[in-house]
Design a protein around this motif. Structure first.
Motif, PDB file in Angstrom:
ATOM      1  N   GLU A  81       0.715  -1.279   0.101  1.00 16.45           N
ATOM      2  CA  GLU A  81      -0.147   0.057  -0.012  1.00 16.45           C
ATOM      3  C   GLU A  81       0.868   1.338   0.033  1.00 16.45           C
ATOM      4  OE1 GLU A  81      -2.708  -0.158   3.267  1.00 16.45           O
ATOM      5  OE2 GLU A  81      -3.297  -2.123   2.559  1.00 16.45           O
ATOM      6  N   GLY A  82       2.183   1.088  -0.147  1.00 20.33           N
ATOM      7  CA  GLY A  82       3.030   2.342  -0.222  1.00 20.33           C
ATOM      8  C   GLY A  82       3.531   2.881   1.219  1.00 20.33           C
ATOM      9  N   LYS A  83       3.188   1.799   2.243  1.00 18.91           N
ATOM     10  CA  LYS A  83       3.787   2.284   3.648  1.00 18.91           C
ATOM     11  C   LYS A  83       4.943   1.560   4.060  1.00 18.91           C
ATOM     12  CE  LYS A  83      -1.131   3.117   4.481  1.00 18.91           C
ATOM     13  NZ  LYS A  83      -2.313   2.103   4.974  1.00 18.91           N
ATOM     14  N   VAL A  84       5.152   2.192   5.311  1.00 23.71           N
ATOM     15  CA  VAL A  84       6.105   1.595   6.067  1.00 23.71           C
ATOM     16  C   VAL A  84       5.795   0.017   6.169  1.00 23.71           C
ATOM     17  CG1 VAL A  84       7.492   3.450   6.855  1.00 23.71           C
ATOM     18  CG2 VAL A  84       5.656   2.424   8.381  1.00 23.71           C
ATOM     19  N   GLY A  85       6.438  -0.889   6.290  1.00 26.55           N
ATOM     20  CA  GLY A  85       6.398  -2.278   6.715  1.00 26.55           C
ATOM     21  C   GLY A  85       6.127  -2.592   8.042  1.00 26.55           C
ATOM     22  N   GLU A  86       5.197  -1.784   8.898  1.00 28.79           N
ATOM     23  CA  GLU A  86       4.837  -2.153  10.133  1.00 28.79           C
ATOM     24  C   GLU A  86       3.644  -3.265  10.219  1.00 28.79           C
ATOM     25  OE1 GLU A  86       4.015   1.504  12.352  1.00 28.79           O
ATOM     26  OE2 GLU A  86       6.048   2.186  12.007  1.00 28.79           O
ATOM     27  N   PRO A  87       3.767  -4.241  10.885  1.00 26.59           N
ATOM     28  CA  PRO A  87       2.941  -5.140  11.027  1.00 26.59           C
ATOM     29  C   PRO A  87       1.592  -4.476  11.965  1.00 26.59           C
ATOM     30  CG  PRO A  87       4.817  -6.281  11.761  1.00 26.59           C
ATOM     31  CD  PRO A  87       4.908  -4.811  11.737  1.00 26.59           C
ATOM     32  N   ARG A  88       0.406  -5.293  11.855  1.00 30.06           N
ATOM     33  CA  ARG A  88      -0.637  -4.678  12.420  1.00 30.06           C
ATOM     34  C   ARG A  88      -1.316  -5.926  13.120  1.00 30.06           C
ATOM     35  NH1 ARG A  88      -5.046  -7.094  10.712  1.00 30.06           N
ATOM     36  NH2 ARG A  88      -5.466  -7.245   8.596  1.00 30.06           N
ATOM     37  N   PRO A  89      -2.167  -5.845  14.205  1.00 35.85           N
ATOM     38  CA  PRO A  89      -2.521  -6.915  15.078  1.00 35.85           C
ATOM     39  C   PRO A  89      -3.564  -7.920  14.284  1.00 35.85           C
ATOM     40  CG  PRO A  89      -3.133  -4.962  16.281  1.00 35.85           C
ATOM     41  CD  PRO A  89      -2.506  -4.698  14.967  1.00 35.85           C
ATOM     42  N   LYS A  90      -3.532  -9.082  14.296  1.00 32.54           N
ATOM     43  CA  LYS A  90      -4.042  -9.994  13.522  1.00 32.54           C
ATOM     44  C   LYS A  90      -5.216 -10.698  14.233  1.00 32.54           C
ATOM     45  CE  LYS A  90      -0.683 -12.156  10.436  1.00 32.54           C
ATOM     46  NZ  LYS A  90      -0.060 -13.376   9.781  1.00 32.54           N
ATOM     47  N   ASP A  91      -6.147  -9.660  14.874  1.00 33.42           N
ATOM     48  CA  ASP A  91      -7.441 -10.315  15.797  1.00 33.42           C
ATOM     49  C   ASP A  91      -8.454 -10.541  14.770  1.00 33.42           C
ATOM     50  OD1 ASP A  91      -6.421  -8.087  18.192  1.00 33.42           O
ATOM     51  OD2 ASP A  91      -6.245 -10.322  18.330  1.00 33.42           O
ATOM     52  N   VAL A  92      -8.420  -9.887  13.438  1.00 34.71           N
ATOM     53  CA  VAL A  92      -9.043  -9.904  12.390  1.00 34.71           C
ATOM     54  C   VAL A  92      -8.138 -10.464  11.498  1.00 34.71           C
ATOM     55  CG1 VAL A  92     -10.668  -9.214  10.581  1.00 34.71           C
ATOM     56  CG2 VAL A  92     -10.755  -8.127  12.938  1.00 34.71           C
ATOM     57  N   HIS A  93      -8.293 -11.763  10.844  1.00 37.30           N
ATOM     58  CA  HIS A  93      -7.312 -12.276   9.749  1.00 37.30           C
ATOM     59  C   HIS A  93      -7.240 -11.711   8.583  1.00 37.30           C
ATOM     60  CE1 HIS A  93      -6.191 -15.417  12.634  1.00 37.30           C
ATOM     61  NE2 HIS A  93      -7.611 -15.679  12.860  1.00 37.30           N
ATOM     62  N   THR A  94      -6.255 -11.818   7.744  1.00 40.11           N
ATOM     63  CA  THR A  94      -6.059 -10.900   6.410  1.00 40.11           C
ATOM     64  C   THR A  94      -6.942 -11.567   5.369  1.00 40.11           C
ATOM     65  OG1 THR A  94      -4.129 -12.258   6.228  1.00 40.11           O
ATOM     66  CG2 THR A  94      -3.740 -10.019   6.772  1.00 40.11           C
ATOM     67  N   VAL A  95      -7.438 -12.868   5.692  1.00 40.00           N
ATOM     68  CA  VAL A  95      -8.323 -13.557   4.695  1.00 40.00           C
ATOM     69  C   VAL A  95      -9.761 -12.742   4.892  1.00 40.00           C
ATOM     70  CG1 VAL A  95      -7.341 -15.607   4.525  1.00 40.00           C
ATOM     71  CG2 VAL A  95      -9.088 -15.464   6.623  1.00 40.00           C
ATOM     72  N   LYS A  96      -9.897 -12.067   5.969  1.00 35.73           N
ATOM     73  CA  LYS A  96     -11.164 -11.268   5.964  1.00 35.73           C
ATOM     74  C   LYS A  96     -11.123  -9.883   5.418  1.00 35.73           C
ATOM     75  CE  LYS A  96     -13.857 -13.910   9.040  1.00 35.73           C
ATOM     76  NZ  LYS A  96     -13.338 -14.805  10.151  1.00 35.73           N
ATOM     77  N   GLN A  97      -9.775  -9.333   6.407  1.00 37.70           N
ATOM     78  CA  GLN A  97      -9.203  -7.872   5.928  1.00 37.70           C
ATOM     79  C   GLN A  97      -7.822  -7.684   5.761  1.00 37.70           C
ATOM     80  OE1 GLN A  97     -10.700  -5.339   8.978  1.00 37.70           O
ATOM     81  NE2 GLN A  97     -12.917  -5.704   8.608  1.00 37.70           N
ATOM     82  N   GLY A  98      -7.661  -7.755   4.483  1.00 32.80           N
ATOM     83  CA  GLY A  98      -6.037  -7.871   4.234  1.00 32.80           C
ATOM     84  C   GLY A  98      -5.761  -6.525   3.500  1.00 32.80           C
ATOM     85  N   LEU A  99      -5.007  -6.977   2.282  1.00 37.17           N
ATOM     86  CA  LEU A  99      -4.635  -5.682   1.532  1.00 37.17           C
ATOM     87  C   LEU A  99      -5.798  -4.603   0.912  1.00 37.17           C
ATOM     88  CD1 LEU A  99      -2.359  -4.439  -0.250  1.00 37.17           C
ATOM     89  CD2 LEU A  99      -3.119  -6.013  -2.124  1.00 37.17           C
ATOM     90  N   ARG A 100      -5.544  -3.339   1.393  1.00 37.04           N
ATOM     91  CA  ARG A 100      -6.583  -2.381   1.342  1.00 37.04           C
ATOM     92  C   ARG A 100      -7.933  -2.832   2.031  1.00 37.04           C
ATOM     93  NH1 ARG A 100      -3.234  -1.437  -3.016  1.00 37.04           N
ATOM     94  NH2 ARG A 100      -3.896  -2.930  -4.564  1.00 37.04           N
ATOM     95  N   ASP A 101      -7.853  -3.550   3.181  1.00 37.76           N
ATOM     96  CA  ASP A 101      -9.002  -4.125   4.100  1.00 37.76           C
ATOM     97  C   ASP A 101      -9.814  -5.164   3.090  1.00 37.76           C
ATOM     98  OD1 ASP A 101      -9.302  -1.168   5.843  1.00 37.76           O
ATOM     99  OD2 ASP A 101      -8.521  -2.943   6.145  1.00 37.76           O
ATOM    100  N   ARG A 102      -9.221  -5.592   1.960  1.00 37.05           N
ATOM    101  CA  ARG A 102     -10.403  -6.529   1.067  1.00 37.05           C
ATOM    102  C   ARG A 102      -9.563  -8.027   1.588  1.00 37.05           C
ATOM    103  NH1 ARG A 102     -13.384  -4.308   0.370  1.00 37.05           N
ATOM    104  NH2 ARG A 102     -14.324  -6.174  -0.141  1.00 37.05           N
ATOM    105  N   PRO A 103     -10.685  -9.081   1.425  1.00 35.06           N
ATOM    106  CA  PRO A 103     -10.089 -10.497   1.879  1.00 35.06           C
ATOM    107  C   PRO A 103      -8.893 -10.868   0.793  1.00 35.06           C
ATOM    108  CG  PRO A 103     -12.515 -10.192   1.304  1.00 35.06           C
ATOM    109  CD  PRO A 103     -12.119  -8.880   0.805  1.00 35.06           C
TER     110      PRO A 103
END
Lengths: 163, 626, 230
Positions: B324-346
């Motif tokens: 997304e053009g940002k620094v590579g800082e992880p975010r918490p995975k309480d909601v998995h990336t298969v649900k909300q990942g790149l640009r908040d899309r599955p």
């Protein structure tokens, strides 16, 4: 997008105008063409890609691919991955520290050499690996590195005296 | 590069057209009498294979046999230390360490007359015997090269090679009447687990992602950020067979319902980047990517993104932030990336090797895939076997193979007459396992139970000259450098662990520090925000578990048994053995050795940094370390 | 329309607003979960790791930060289990060893049960809690400061290290900074740092009722949710 980027700053900015998601890509292109990220180019990216200036500055400082200072004419990259480490990569750093007087990340005072480290190049079976101006050298020893650097120094001196 | 004249590019608008094209390509290959295959992977490039290719092509032309000999530069064969590598058919003759000057003889003798050149043959370091054919190379013979095998037969810059080898037949099969849900069922039945380190069941991941859609598009991502130092399996697959990865992604996109994909490649792999780009362009030309793939309603395209030098971007949420053009800082995975990942899309993110296994599963069927390996860890896995071992390179074996088989039978055991002490698996997230544990079977759960992990597949062999406390310090230093710095346990906790381990390696260790180290390790593992922090304590904990005596020696006796920790060793020149040749004096980078010709040389301890270069160059073993 | 879910908070079944975090919910009900980087009405950063809780969701248990955890129906949350208290204490110990010269951080450390600091004290003047960064970005939309650098080099800085013209010197960043309150006895001399713990007299309740608010210094002026309720 081509692999080898030799475009001007303007051409790069044209490609990514109004696309904040290409911030990292645009800075990579600029780093490749200009050799480093100047304040000027970072401000231009902020304007053209519509990204807050602090974000551009953050990205520039976060990723190792970017340098905010011009690098030397020759870049010596020592691989410090695990496989190279157990085969003696630290000795390469000792060698350049002694021969050139610089630590990783620094450039020699005459602007000739920059020493950097990289955390793995994927050529592990051939370690220790040192990359000199994009050319991979394998099974390196401090002695071989010394020879390479000396040769480059000599070439630079000769070029200077001819100029 | 010598190639058959390319066919005019047809945009394939049906499966039938693809099948017809394949038939045509196979027919054309049969007009050659001989093939010279050269490995063109990064390792062999570093060894100078480009010059060998040029020399061979020149010789073929000069000796006027170019018309009936196909020269093929393929992807990485995985036997990098023996490069430049060459295989000649017919005869399956295998040459190693080939130099440009050998070209004339190779063409004249082997290609024209079918005679083998003895000095170019591989000599097995274990048996001492010369091996004639590639098939008989013990290093290869003990492997099951499901994925790597393709690397040897395909020019990665040629989609025609891939198609002729059967490439894109899995996609064709899927698009000829397998419903997306059925594809997911097949992946689930295969038991495929993520090959990047997480080991998460791939079929389940795809299923969750498909279920999470809301009609606004999904993404698939190929994680080619392979940051584990010492691991280069993904480099070799992406460099050597990019279309296999693409095919897997297209099938995945179809199954999940994604319309856009990304391949995120670390920029330290320029060749992989180039080959992936070429592959995408070719696939687009052939109608295998883009609108209406193979004439069906499937629309999917792939973009390449470059990593910019951050190990943390191998973590899925950090990778997506970088995309997304940002620094590579992880975010918490309480909601998995298969649900909300790149640009908040599955989003479905999978590793290179995972994607490359997909066409294999579809083509051979999930049962055949699951028949290899163990019930919980099916299929084969590619490992990068490096370090202090005789045969270094890529090893593909069924999951469940023992460490002993990999390190000794395939790896040939320790190099330079040393003794194997441990193997480090799983990169900075993994751990060190001692020789006594080498009967352990390598699979996801067994190694994790033992305190290490399979990780992405890196295996670094260590011998008695490796200090295990130094290994812990090495990994902590690495992780401290690569931590994004956001959360306290990782940024500060790793730093404090490193502070303690450094104290130990420099002779300031105290016994109570080991207890503190263990408690701190637990805190970092439990409270860090992302997997980098959570797994950071593993190297420390595993070396403490299996090599506690080394730590104790450093603390109680202020000694480093492996003679590595610089503050605890002393280099001296033995007056009985030194003959005054001066090699050490010239080699010392700090001018710390003095002496006259033919007289005893002396090390100035105030200048000595204990780098060991003098000991390396001394031909008389006159430099001692204690 | 406000939607509600029911969660269990330390054994008590409470009604929570859908879309709110576990931390906000807990603080709203008077449960104090120690925190540093959290500010009400600002995005959750999850950086300090003090607000960790034990949460069970769909049969799976894990330790995670409550400021970044949205409430979900049926969630079971333990804010002060033995495990969480031990981990929280260790995190607080790391924090106070970095920056003993802050009354707020000293308070929090003692509040979390730190009794001795087993690391050599450092004397940092920033703990990277990100309060300043978020107030500048989210309240004033100025984005004049940000986190620059990676890992140990992470710091808060202006672009190029120079205060830009669009920084209007509102000083909100200073107001919210936990480092701007000094210990009651004045700043500590370098090399003579110690765990103050004098406010312990206020914190005797800590052992008996760990979720009770102790009016720590973070609340008094930094906008802790409890301070606004009380």
């Amino acid at each position: 997008m081509s692999t080898v980027v030799e475009d001007t700053l303007d051409e790069i900015l044209d490609r990514y105008t109004d696309e904040p998601r290409y911030l990292v890509e645009s800075l990579q292109d600029i780093q490749q063409t200009e050799g480093y990220l100047s304040q000027n180019s970072m401000c231009a990216v902020s304007e053209r890609l519509r990204v807050p200036l602090i974000e551009v500055y953050r990205v520039a400082n976060f990723y190792r691919a970017f340098s905010l200072k011009p690098r030397g004419r020759h870049v010596i990259t020592v691989c410090t991955g695990t496989a190279c480490h157990v085969r003696g990569a630290p000795r390469m750093l000792d060698e350049v520290a002694g021969q050139l007087g610089v630590e990783p990340g620094e450039t020699t005072d005459d602007g000739l050499f920059t020493v950097e480290t990289v955390n793995c190049l994927g050529a592990c079976a051939l370690g220790p690996v040192v990359v000199l101006d994009g050319v991979y050298h394998h099974h390196m020893t401090p002695a071989k590195l010394r020879k390479l650097v000396t040769r480059l120094r000599k070439a630079e001196k000769e070029a200077k005296s001819h100029a | 590069m010598h190639k058959l004249a390319p066919l005019p590019v047809p945009k394939l608008s049906s499966v039938a057209e693809l099948t017809a094209l394949r038939k045509e390509l196979i027919a054309r290959c049969q007009t050659e009498t001989a093939t010279v295959t050269l490995c063109g992977g990064t390792g062999c490039q570093a060894s100078g294979c480009r010059a060998v290719v040029d020399a061979v092509e020149a010789e073929l032309a000069r000796q006027e046999v170019a018309d009936t000999v196909q020269v093929r530069v393929t992807g990485c064969h995985g036997f990098c230390e023996q490069g430049p590598l060459m295989v000649i058919e017919p005869g399956n003759v295998f040459y190693c360490h080939v130099q440009p000057d050998d070209a004339a003889e190779i063409v004249a003798e082997t290609i024209v007359r079918g005679r083998v050149i003895d000095r170019l043959l591989y000599q097995d370091p274990v048996s001492g015997e010369k091996v004639r054919t590639e098939r008989e190379i013990p290093f290869y013979a003990a492997q099951d090269q499901v994925l790597l095998g393709q690397n040897k037969r395909i020019d990665p810059t040629s989609i025609e090679d891939y198609i002729a080898e059967g490439g894109y037949s899995a996609l064709a099969k899927v698009l000829s009447g397998i419903a997306p849900e059925q594809v997911i069922e097949q992946i689930k039945a295969s038991g495929l687990r993520g090959r990047g380190g997480g080991g998460f069941p791939t079929g389940r991941k795809w299923e969750s992602c498909r279920a999470a859609g809301d009609g606004n598009g999904r993404y698939v991502i190929c994680n080619a950020d392979e940051g584990d130092p010492g691991a280069y399996m993904d480099r070799s697959i992406l460099e050597g067979n990019p279309h296999a990865v693409l095919e897997g992604m297209i099938i995945g996109a179809y199954a999940i319902g994604a319309d856009q994909g990304y391949i995120y490649v670390r920029n330290e792999y320029p060749l992989a980047l180039e080959h992936a780009r070429t592959a995408i362009e070719q696939a687009q030309e052939y109608g295998l990517l883009g609108e209406s793939i193979l004439g069906t309603s499937l629309a999917f395209d792939v973009e390449i993104a470059r990593g910019a030098g951050a190990f943390v971007c191998g973590e899925s949420t950090a990778l997506m932030a970088s995309l997304e053009g940002k620094v590579g800082e992880p975010r918490p995975k309480d909601v998995h990336t298969v649900k909300q990942g790149l640009r908040d899309r599955p989003t479905t993110l999978n590793n290179v090797e995972t994607w490359a296994n997909v066409p294999v599963i579809i083509n051979r069927g999930p049962e055949r895939f699951a028949a290899k390996g163990t019930p919980e860890s099916t299929g084969t896995k590619v490992f990068a076997l490096t370090g202090r071992v005789k045969n270094t390179g890529l090893v593909e074996v069924p999951m469940g193979t023992s460490l002993r088989t990999i390190v000794f039978d395939i790896g040939g055991g320790a190099a330079d007459g040393a003794t194997v002490k441990a193997v480090q698996t799983g990169g900075p997230s993994g751990g060190c396992l001692p020789l006594s544990k080498f009967d352990l079977r390598v699979d996801f759960d067994t190694l994790t139970r033992a305190g290490s992990m399979v990780g992405s597949g890196g295996m670094v062999v260590m011998d008695q000259n490796t200090c295990m406390v130094d290994v812990a310090k090495y990994f902590l230093t690495f992780l401290q450098d690569e931590s994004c710095g956001k959360c306290v346990p990782c940024r500060v906790g790793i730093d404090r662990m490193l502070e303690i381990v450094t104290d130990i390696t420099e002779g300031r260790g105290r016994p109570e520090q080991l207890d503190l180290l263990e408690e701190l390790a637990e805190t970092v593992a439990e409270t860090s925000l992302c997997a980098l922090g959570k797994t950071a304590p593993n190297p420390v904990l595993s070396t403490l578990k299996y090599f506690r005596r080394e730590y104790e020696a450093h603390i109680e006796e202020k000694k480093c048994p492996a003679h590595v920790c610089r503050a605890l060793i002393r280099y001296e020149i033995d007056e009985k053995t030194c003959n005054g040749c001066g090699l050490c004096r010239k080699a010392c980078p700090h001018g710390g050795i003095s002496g006259e010709k033919k007289k005893l040389h002396v090390i100035d301890q105030s200048k000595c940094v204990k780098c060991g270069i003098c000991r390396d160059v001394c031909k008389f073993d006159a430099v001692t370390v204690a | 329309m406000i939607q509600y879910v029911t969660i269990s908070l330390d054994g008590a079944k409470v009604r929570a607003v859908k879309g709110s975090t576990v931390l906000d919910t807990a603080l709203g009900y008077g449960f104090c979960i120690p925190h540093l980087c959290h500010m009400p009405n600002f995005s959750g950063l999850g950086a300090c790791r003090l607000c960790i809780v034990d949460v069970v969701k769909n049969g799976r248990g894990k330790v995670t930060t409550s400021c970044t955890l949205d409430v979900e129906d049926g969630m079971v949350v333990e804010t002060s289990s033995d495990k969480v208290r031990r981990l929280r204490k260790n995190v607080a110990e790391l924090l106070v060893a970095e920056a003993p010269n802050s009354r707020a951080i000293q308070d929090i450390a003692v509040r979390c049960g730190v009794e001795e600091v087993r690391y050599p004290f450092r004397n940092k003047d920033c703990v990277l809690c990100g309060r300043c960064v978020r107030v500048c970005a989210e309240m004033w939309q100025a984005k004049a400061i940000g986190f620059v650098g990676r890992g140990k080099q992470r710091r808060v800085d202006f672009p190029f290290g120079v205060r830009p013209s669009f920084c209007k010197m509102c000083l909100s960043c200073v107001d919210l900074c936990p480092m701007t309150i000094t210990p009651c006895d004045g700043p500590m001399k370098p090399g003579e740092e110690y765990l103050c713990g004098k406010c312990r007299s206020q914190l005797t309740m800590n052992e008996e009722s760990p979720a009770t608010c102790v009016q720590c210094d973070l609340g008094k002026g930094f906008g802790c949710s409890r301070a606004t309720v009380a």
